[in-house]
Scaffold this active site. Structure first.
Site, short mmCIF file in Angstrom:
data_model
loop_
_atom_site.label_atom_id
_atom_site.label_comp_id
_atom_site.label_asym_id
_atom_site.label_seq_id
_atom_site.Cartn_x
_atom_site.Cartn_y
_atom_site.Cartn_z
N LYS A 73 -49.40 26.84 -38.96
CA LYS A 73 -50.24 26.22 -37.77
C LYS A 73 -50.38 24.38 -38.88
O LYS A 73 -50.10 24.04 -37.90
CB LYS A 73 -52.18 26.34 -38.15
CG LYS A 73 -52.19 27.87 -37.09
CD LYS A 73 -53.13 27.55 -36.76
CE LYS A 73 -53.58 28.51 -35.34
NZ LYS A 73 -53.89 30.00 -35.58
N ARG A 74 -50.24 24.61 -39.92
CA ARG A 74 -50.72 23.44 -41.26
C ARG A 74 -48.84 22.52 -39.93
O ARG A 74 -48.94 21.52 -40.41
CB ARG A 74 -50.43 23.29 -42.35
CG ARG A 74 -51.78 23.14 -42.76
CD ARG A 74 -52.27 23.63 -44.45
NE ARG A 74 -51.44 25.10 -44.25
CZ ARG A 74 -50.98 25.92 -44.97
NH1 ARG A 74 -49.99 25.31 -45.46
NH2 ARG A 74 -51.82 27.49 -45.18
#
Ligand code: GLU
Length: 481
Positions: free
Chosen positions: A250-251
């Protein structure tokens, strides 16, 4: 033997890029062998599974062109089958009820930790007598079903990507939980168990999945043996890494196929790129291909063991190739939703032929479909805001005169043609004794509010068709003088 492979996503999130890439490899392998690609939704985790995620998975696979031949099957509809399978193992004495409480398990883990040992269940309830069981039940303890794992066993398989894999029974954490209890007896099955029951039932010949499942494979092989079933081939594909070499997460700003869709990637470009994430075609100079072409050449021999680094520049390049070679009609269909999302309206003469001309104008500059929004902004707004550079341009000496000359020439032109537009510019250059470059730059600043952009004459013709060129010229003349 007919090749039968499956994708078995858990609907606990939108279609993930890693799952989609696993789907690509399954699809390619099935098509290469003229086999079947089966879709199974692993929705036994009732708390985390959601129907909208199933929708996202199905829609994402369809969007990518990864059609399946059977399913989708839902594990939640197959609970009776798992219960029956648990029953079989219990009858054969290969599985048993374990009444150890979570407090006892916690104490066990603490003691193991203190001794510097890896956590594992110590199989303490493997051989309970009926009396001991009755006593635990009388205490009101609930149970789980555990499957016996022989510590001494060596489990070996030949992974189609990673070669010979060897695991020891003692590395598997003790007898494994295969199902929980419910009010009515045997309840929810656990992942490793349901997968094997399903893969046997669906006659899966090749299990192709991410390498994060390697540790499960050893346990699953023991279950195949217990059921006396044929063990499928396994292919564990490399993880997708970010440019720093860590697992893509997600980062990194994207995880799901919907994210890529919203960013303006085409399904053909994205699926082409995903195929290259870990696989290379025999002729590695051929990087642009359809799924069908890749399927002809696909084999696990050309799948890397090492993690595949996600390269945005490469994805962008591939995507731009698909956009640049797409028929304008199709590209227009793909761009319109992005304009709609940006709340552009098609009033004021912006009809289909005009839209297609606009798409033709910008198509070769697009990398992602969403780029069409910024590039066509001046064509959808009624007035323009001048950028700093455009304001500077309009203040140049001769700019106002040039624009006034063009404006006057336009008076007797109901509809501008390309040749006339060229003539008007030539005429203004000659009559006002100005440099052509200055006239062109000022005209662009006036019409689009910017000093960069697509072909100027074509842009002008488009604005002329919707009657916006004259008002913009007069707005710019005011700003210039
Ligand atoms: N439900 C599992 C997952 O989504 C499937 C793994 C498998 O293919 O066996 O990771």
């Amino acid at each position: 033997m007919t090749v039968r492979v499956r994708l078995a996503p858990s609907p606990t999130g939108n279609l993930h890029i890693g799952t989609a890439r696993t789907a690509v490899f399954n699809w390619l392998f099935a098509r290469h062998h003229g086999g079947k690609f089966i879709l199974r939704i692993e929705d036994t985790d009732l708390e985390r599974s959601r129907p909208e995620y199933t929708e996202s998975i199905l829609a994402g696979l369809s969007w990518l062109g990864l059609n399946w031949d059977e399913g989708p099957f839902f594990q939640s509809q197959r609970l009776d089958m798992y219960k029956e399978a648990v029953g079989k193992l219990l009858e054969q004495g290969l599985a048993y009820r374990c009444y150890t409480t979570s407090e006892e398990l916690e104490a066990l883990r603490e003691a193991q930790k203190a001794r510097g040992e890896a956590p594992r269940y110590d199989n303490r309830h493997r051989n309970l007598t009926p009396e001991q069981e009755a006593a635990y039940q009388a205490e009101g303890r609930s149970f789980v079903i555990r499957f016996q794992i022989d510590h001494e066993r060596e489990i070996v398989w030949n992974d189609l990507v990673r070669g010979t894999m060897t695991w020891r029974g003692s590395d598997l954490g003790g007898d494994m939980v295969i199902a929980r209890a419910s009010e009515a007896g045997i309840g929810q099955p656990l992942y490793n168990f349901a997968v094997v029951v399903d893969d046997i039932d669906m006659q899966i010949t090749h299990v192709i999945r991410g390498e994060d499942h390697i540790a499960n494979t050893a346990k699953q092989i023991l279950l195949y043996e217990a059921f006396g079933a044929k063990i499928p081939e396994f292919a564990h594909t490399p993880l997708i890494l970010n440019m720093e070499g860590r697992k893509l997460s997600k980062r990194d700003g994207v995880t799901s196929i919907t994210d890529f869709q919203n960013m303006g990637f085409t399904p053909e470009g994205l699926v082409n790129y995903m195929t290259l994430l870990g696989w290379s075609p025999p002729d590695s100079t051929e990087e642009i291909f359809t799924l069908e072409t890749a399927a002809k050449e696909f084999s696990f021999e050309r799948v890397n063991k090492a993690g595949a680094k996600f390269d945005w520049a490469k994805l962008d390049w591939l995507n731009s190739q698909y956009i640049h070679n797409m028929p304008i009609d199709k590209l227009t269909d793909l761009v319109i939703p992005f304009w709609q999302t940006a709340e552009f309206t098609f009033a004021g003469g912006r009809e289909r032929p005009w839209l297609e001309q606009l798409v033709t104008l910008i198509s070769q500059s697009l990398t992602r479909l969403v780029d069409a929004v910024a590039m066509s902004q001046p064509f959808f707004s009624e007035t323009v805001e001048f950028s700093e550079e455009a304001s500077q341009q309009l203040k140049q000496e001769g700019s106002a005169v040039a624009l006034q000359g063009i404006f006057t020439a336009l008076e007797n032109q109901p509809q501008l043609l390309e040749a006339t537009a060229q003539d008007i510019i030539k005429q203004v250059v000659k009559e006002q004794k100005l440099k052509k470059g200055l006239v062109m730059r000022s005209l662009r600043a006036a019409l689009t509010g910017d000093v960069h952009g697509p072909d100027l004459i074509q842009s002008w013709l488009l604005l002329n068709q919707i009657g916006l060129d004259k008002p913009r010229l007069s707005q710019a003349i005011t700003a210039a003088s």
